[in-house]
Design a protein around this motif. Structure first.
Motif, PDB file in Angstrom:
ATOM      1  N   PHE A 184      54.291   2.549  97.620  1.00  0.00           N
ATOM      2  CA  PHE A 184      53.848   3.714  96.836  1.00  0.00           C
ATOM      3  C   PHE A 184      52.419   4.103  97.211  1.00  0.00           C
ATOM      4  CE2 PHE A 184      57.121   1.895  94.183  1.00  0.00           C
ATOM      5  CZ  PHE A 184      57.729   2.986  93.597  1.00  0.00           C
ATOM      6  N   ILE A 185      52.196   5.406  97.387  1.00  0.00           N
ATOM      7  CA  ILE A 185      50.829   5.930  97.426  1.00  0.00           C
ATOM      8  C   ILE A 185      50.732   6.878  96.237  1.00  0.00           C
ATOM      9  CG2 ILE A 185      49.151   7.317  98.711  1.00  0.00           C
ATOM     10  CD1 ILE A 185      50.566   6.346 101.296  1.00  0.00           C
ATOM     11  N   ILE A 186      49.860   6.531  95.286  1.00  0.00           N
ATOM     12  CA  ILE A 186      49.832   7.259  94.014  1.00  0.00           C
ATOM     13  C   ILE A 186      48.466   7.922  93.834  1.00  0.00           C
ATOM     14  CG2 ILE A 186      50.276   7.076  91.532  1.00  0.00           C
ATOM     15  CD1 ILE A 186      51.619   4.374  92.028  1.00  0.00           C
TER      16      ILE A 186
ATOM     17  N   GLU B  85      45.423   9.050  91.682  1.00  0.00           N
ATOM     18  CA  GLU B  85      44.724   8.688  90.444  1.00  0.00           C
ATOM     19  C   GLU B  85      45.047   9.719  89.355  1.00  0.00           C
ATOM     20  OE1 GLU B  85      39.975   8.147  89.215  1.00  0.00           O
ATOM     21  OE2 GLU B  85      40.547   9.239  91.005  1.00  0.00           O
TER      22      GLU B  85
ATOM     23  N   PHE C 194      47.999   9.951  87.805  1.00  0.00           N
ATOM     24  CA  PHE C 194      49.452  10.134  87.662  1.00  0.00           C
ATOM     25  C   PHE C 194      49.937   9.366  86.434  1.00  0.00           C
ATOM     26  CE2 PHE C 194      53.954   9.280  88.977  1.00  0.00           C
ATOM     27  CZ  PHE C 194      54.359  10.604  89.076  1.00  0.00           C
TER      28      PHE C 194
ATOM     29  N   LYS D  29      49.300   1.609  96.703  1.00  0.00           N
ATOM     30  CA  LYS D  29      47.934   2.064  96.932  1.00  0.00           C
ATOM     31  C   LYS D  29      47.678   3.231  95.985  1.00  0.00           C
ATOM     32  CE  LYS D  29      46.763  -0.504 100.562  1.00  0.00           C
ATOM     33  NZ  LYS D  29      47.994  -1.269 100.753  1.00  0.00           N
ATOM     34  N   VAL D  30      46.442   3.316  95.495  1.00  0.00           N
ATOM     35  CA  VAL D  30      46.041   4.449  94.656  1.00  0.00           C
ATOM     36  C   VAL D  30      44.886   5.164  95.354  1.00  0.00           C
ATOM     37  CG1 VAL D  30      45.173   5.170  92.400  1.00  0.00           C
ATOM     38  CG2 VAL D  30      46.744   3.226  92.559  1.00  0.00           C
ATOM     39  N   VAL D  31      44.978   6.488  95.443  1.00  0.00           N
ATOM     40  CA  VAL D  31      43.882   7.263  96.037  1.00  0.00           C
ATOM     41  C   VAL D  31      43.271   8.178  94.971  1.00  0.00           C
ATOM     42  CG1 VAL D  31      44.899   7.160  98.361  1.00  0.00           C
ATOM     43  CG2 VAL D  31      45.419   9.105  96.861  1.00  0.00           C
TER      44      VAL D  31
ATOM     45  N   ALA E 282      45.818  12.863  97.262  1.00  0.00           N
ATOM     46  CA  ALA E 282      47.269  12.909  97.511  1.00  0.00           C
ATOM     47  C   ALA E 282      47.847  13.771  96.397  1.00  0.00           C
ATOM     48  CB  ALA E 282      47.892  11.526  97.481  1.00  0.00           C
TER      49      ALA E 282
ATOM     50  N   PHE F 269      53.721   9.562  96.689  1.00  0.00           N
ATOM     51  CA  PHE F 269      54.497   9.510  97.923  1.00  0.00           C
ATOM     52  C   PHE F 269      55.141   8.125  97.986  1.00  0.00           C
ATOM     53  CE2 PHE F 269      50.773  12.150  99.849  1.00  0.00           C
ATOM     54  CZ  PHE F 269      51.275  13.331  99.313  1.00  0.00           C
TER      55      PHE F 269
END
Lengths: 336, 336
Positions: B95-97, B99, B101, B130-132, B137, B141
């Motif tokens: 997961f790429i999430i 911040e 969400f 991972k959190v961006v 993002a 994703f």
């Protein structure tokens, strides 16, 4: 639990562990997933012992001293496979690219992935590319997943730490984290800190030749050495003591950390291993590590001292001892 | 080649193919990758025939009629494994999430992944989060990679189409693409179009029971039926003829496409298979497909008519014929 995702959920520290427990394990629960190692050990009829792992990379900046997101994406997954004692064989790669990203930079990243894969003898065999509109992602994100084969007789897991095990770190700590910090902040001073980003499959092979009964191998990435030791203490239900004066830290890294109030024990590493080794094998493993180009500064930093309540104690330079926990909050987002 | 990444590079059409040839294959070249199927067939000592695949999902909106990004992420990878004739066994998820969400929405997505995985008997065995930062993002994703085992005697590949093969589509085309289009645009009219998003491993099992010598299976996702047929024509060096009046298209999908000047042949599907079957087995396979809940509207839509120059011809309703190529440019970004 809070109701929105925060940067801390991606830190690799306590918030990440909580999210895994409360959301992912709740729905994805199965015996393989709940082993809790960085790799899944697969049960398959008529096959060798296979391991499978995945990692997404969102590091910023994309290019940094000592590497780039592509090198990191190959090393990260190769290293996770290696920490199960496996020989890394195959990688997949999935790109998510922001519209407008430079094809020249993409090519540099792909070339760097190819070079790193060649160094450690893995093949990139399947891939996928998605492009999102400008502003819907930041430059480029890469997922690599990997498959490796565990040789007969190797049994390495975070659950295998035993009382008396010596703990070896394969080199200086905090290099990757400090490098990214310096690249990102315009700090107004010069410090020549390079990321330690490196593929460690060869180092693991050398270690296993010296002692095939290594108990634990783990790469202390997000959350650093402190968080990784806590994870192992928890998985194996043991207490661990490490000694501050044994921790190898580069002078420049120590300087940057002091200046910014950071602790190298919590800074990410991308080319180091923590290894738990039966005491009588520790010197032989240490020598093997030091002969490898990625292990010249290896040290024994502590040992497993007891069973039962999981904890990690640091014997400080000053003489006292203190408990060190997992990383709380987010120290530095998008470190890898 | 242009020097920046455009949305077309993620379309699954001609720009994607060019990027793969000019950048990815240039550096990642190896025998397994260059097979050109959606799955990599792994060569491993002492193992069954294993396949490995990866896909990243960036669909927007995250929830849509008939599914969500989580269901799509499991179906997409399960279906890619199934199109090699493999039994899907293990999935990873990364997961790429963004911040901020919602954790409630994340949990819905994870639950949906879990339900879909259960339906097709695969286990999610390893993961990464991972959190961006907000804005780095768009919401969430997901990458899924998967491993499957190919039963003895099965040999399915885009390279295996033969003159005389009948081409079966397992149901109506363009449902997923039209659904996402409607969800995204506020079109001011009601149309009950649901995504066809579905895991097809059971359907493939039924088809292989009817005929174990199916030549080609492929899921026509990004780029649609037209692009997928062109890929197969190219891999197998054959010419293909399909008949417009045989193509199953829902009335509502046809309506939306006509209104917006889109062609259902280029719209993404997420629950359909194209299958190339020896002529004498075609009726048996078709019957097996129609008995499956995901194949009730299956049809034979054409056949392989010649060897040599790869091309795809459409016999139009009007009586004439025209060549249909791969998708050019980007029809609808972030469809999957």
């Amino acid at each position: 639990m809070e109701n929105i995702i925060t940067l801390a959920h991606g830190s690799g520290g306590s918030a990440t562990l909580k999210l895994i427990e409360q959301v992912f394990k709740k729905y994805f629960n199965n015996e393989i997933l709940s082993q809790g190692d960085d790799c899944a050990r697969l049960a398959m009829d008529g096959t060798k012992s296979l391991v499978f792992t995945t990692d997404s990379f969102v590091v910023t900046p994309v290019f940094f001293k000592g590497g780039d997101i592509g090198k990191l994406a190959v090393c990260g997954t190769v290293n996770d496979l290696s920490t199960s004692g496996a020989i890394p064989l195959y990688l997949s790669c999935g790109f998510i690219i922001e519209e407008g990203f430079s094809i020249e930079e993409l090519e540099k990243i792909v070339e760097s992935m190819s070079d790193t894969a060649r160094e450690c003898g893995v093949q990139i065999v399947t891939g996928d590319t998605k492009v999102v509109q400008k502003g819907a992602a930041d430059k480029v994100f890469i997922n690599t997943s990997g498959i490796g084969a565990v040789p007969d007789g190797i049994c390495i897991s975070g659950r295998n730490a035993r009382v008396g095990d010596k703990i070896i770190i394969t080199g200086t700590i905090g290099d990757h984290g400090s490098c990214i910090l310096l690249e990102r902040e315009n700090m107004g001073f010069q410090a020549e800190i390079k990321s330690d980003c490196a593929p460690l499959s060869g180092l693991v092979r050398d270690m296993l030749e010296a002692a095939s009964d290594i108990h634990v191998l783990r790469d202390p990435t997000r959350g650093g050495v402190a968080t990784t030791l806590n994870e192992i203490a928890l998985q194996s239900k043991v207490s661990i003591v490490i000694e501050e004066d044994k921790l190898p830290v580069k002078r420049e890294v120590q300087g940057v950390c002091e200046l910014l109030g950071m602790d190298p024990l919590y800074m990410a590493n991308e080319g180091k291993l923590l290894s738990f080794v039966p005491a009588e094998k520790a010197e032989a493993v240490l020598e093997a590590v030091r002969r490898n180009k990625y292990g010249a500064e290896a040290r024994i930093i502590g040992e497993v001292t007891g069973e039962g309540e999981p904890k990690v104690l640091l014997k400080a330079l000053s003489g006292g001892s203190r408990i060190i926990g997992v990383l709380a909050g987010e120290q530095l987002p998008r470190i890898c």
